[in-house]
Write a protein that holds these residues in place. Sequence first.
Motif, PDB file in Angstrom:
ATOM      1  N   LEU A 147     -29.237  34.040  -5.642  1.00  0.00           N
ATOM      2  CA  LEU A 147     -28.367  33.200  -4.796  1.00  0.00           C
ATOM      3  C   LEU A 147     -29.231  32.524  -3.748  1.00  0.00           C
ATOM      4  O   LEU A 147     -29.564  33.131  -2.724  1.00  0.00           O
ATOM      5  N   ASP A 148     -29.632  31.309  -4.030  1.00  0.00           N
ATOM      6  CA  ASP A 148     -30.504  30.582  -3.109  1.00  0.00           C
ATOM      7  C   ASP A 148     -29.671  29.783  -2.109  1.00  0.00           C
ATOM      8  O   ASP A 148     -28.663  29.167  -2.483  1.00  0.00           O
ATOM      9  N   GLY A 149     -30.094  29.835  -0.863  1.00  0.00           N
ATOM     10  CA  GLY A 149     -29.373  29.096   0.184  1.00  0.00           C
ATOM     11  C   GLY A 149     -28.300  29.952   0.817  1.00  0.00           C
ATOM     12  O   GLY A 149     -27.306  29.440   1.351  1.00  0.00           O
ATOM     13  N   SER A 150     -28.510  31.272   0.799  1.00  0.00           N
ATOM     14  CA  SER A 150     -27.401  32.177   1.146  1.00  0.00           C
ATOM     15  C   SER A 150     -26.897  32.044   2.584  1.00  0.00           C
ATOM     16  O   SER A 150     -25.765  32.428   2.870  1.00  0.00           O
ATOM     17  N   SER A 151     -27.698  31.452   3.501  1.00  0.00           N
ATOM     18  CA  SER A 151     -27.188  31.296   4.869  1.00  0.00           C
ATOM     19  C   SER A 151     -26.041  30.275   4.896  1.00  0.00           C
ATOM     20  O   SER A 151     -25.320  30.161   5.896  1.00  0.00           O
ATOM     21  N   LEU A 152     -25.844  29.546   3.809  1.00  0.00           N
ATOM     22  CA  LEU A 152     -24.785  28.524   3.785  1.00  0.00           C
ATOM     23  C   LEU A 152     -23.481  29.012   3.143  1.00  0.00           C
ATOM     24  O   LEU A 152     -22.506  28.267   3.078  1.00  0.00           O
ATOM     25  N   ILE A 153     -23.487  30.276   2.679  1.00  0.00           N
ATOM     26  CA  ILE A 153     -22.292  30.790   1.993  1.00  0.00           C
ATOM     27  C   ILE A 153     -21.074  30.753   2.912  1.00  0.00           C
ATOM     28  O   ILE A 153     -20.008  30.271   2.535  1.00  0.00           O
ATOM     29  N   GLN A 154     -21.285  31.210   4.150  1.00  0.00           N
ATOM     30  CA  GLN A 154     -20.126  31.317   5.052  1.00  0.00           C
ATOM     31  C   GLN A 154     -19.626  29.968   5.557  1.00  0.00           C
ATOM     32  O   GLN A 154     -18.575  29.889   6.185  1.00  0.00           O
ATOM     33  N   VAL A 155     -20.387  28.889   5.305  1.00  0.00           N
ATOM     34  CA  VAL A 155     -19.891  27.564   5.709  1.00  0.00           C
ATOM     35  C   VAL A 155     -19.557  26.701   4.486  1.00  0.00           C
ATOM     36  O   VAL A 155     -19.298  25.500   4.600  1.00  0.00           O
ATOM     37  N   ASN A 156     -19.546  27.359   3.312  1.00  0.00           N
ATOM     38  CA  ASN A 156     -19.103  26.714   2.077  1.00  0.00           C
ATOM     39  C   ASN A 156     -19.880  25.447   1.720  1.00  0.00           C
ATOM     40  O   ASN A 156     -19.307  24.480   1.233  1.00  0.00           O
ATOM     41  N   LEU A 157     -21.174  25.461   1.991  1.00  0.00           N
ATOM     42  CA  LEU A 157     -22.010  24.356   1.503  1.00  0.00           C
ATOM     43  C   LEU A 157     -22.650  24.789   0.181  1.00  0.00           C
ATOM     44  O   LEU A 157     -22.600  25.957  -0.196  1.00  0.00           O
TER      45      LEU A 157
END
Length: 298
Positions: A101-111
């Motif tokens: 799962l790349d880019g995981s810091s963006l999961i909570q902002v749905n990007l």
Amino acid sequence: MITLEEYLDGTGAEQGLKELVLLIAAQAIPIREAFLTNQTYAGTTNQSGEEQAAMDTWADRHITRVLQRSGLVREVASEEQDEILKIPESQGEYAVVMDPLDGSSLIQVNLAVGTIVGIYDHGTVMQPGEKMRAALYMLYGPMTVLTLTVGEGVQIFALDSHDRYVLLEADVKMPEGNLYGSGGLRTVWTEKHAKFIDGCEQDGYKLRYSGSFVADFHQILKYGGIYCYPAVVGKEKGKLRLMFEANPIGFIATQAGGAICNGRENVLTINPEKPHQKTPLYVGSKGLIEKVKGTLCT
Ligand code: AFP
């Protein structure tokens, strides 16, 4: 409409490779569903000391289990696991590297975030990127798209409402374009990297950087330009991982007529020394990668 299966049947890929690509691609369906119940952090850190999101560990466990049961794969190296997983009982000879799962810091902002995968044969992941048999990423955006190469150019598929991948764009070629993005704080960039970025800005390049490598690269693949995560003062190897991020994306970029380098040499020719090794990274249009080398090597 050409499906992923039909496309693979028309390539020179052998049956085992086709099966493995189809199996991995199918995991987009459970992964997409898992976002709803895995929005927080896992409370653990990975080998690079980064906090793991619940989705990082979920996707890692899920894909690893699928590969372990497939009978096709002898080794798995994941950004979320400390050690290479060996599967000696496997009949197959493939070896898989992945950022589940790349880019995981963006999961909570749905990007947009994605799953990056590289496939080797000969049962070992410790090979330079240029030896890859296939590379792919699934990007979970408004649509779920699969960008794939089996060494015969780059194709983009979209998952339809029947959970079937259909060809969206055949034989994708990366244009020269005018987008750029760079990670790392400006205050710790090297002089040469800062000079390269200044040049891009003076030439009218537009900034595009989301914090999800796979999404940022997808934009560069389609529109052209460059994505950089440079060496910075105090972190001479940059941040991105050679085996899990740089190599699969670099293999795809090269198959689309683009290029990748670490500022000096083609990243795909580097023999990895350890799974979590990092590398400065510049990936994008061929002309810009030449410019990077010109600026950073003088
Ligand atoms: P993970 O989500 O797999 O940890 O990857 C994040 C990442 O390596 C890459 O996707 C981004 O481009 C980069 O980090 C962003 O880093 P910064 O937060 O330092 O800009």
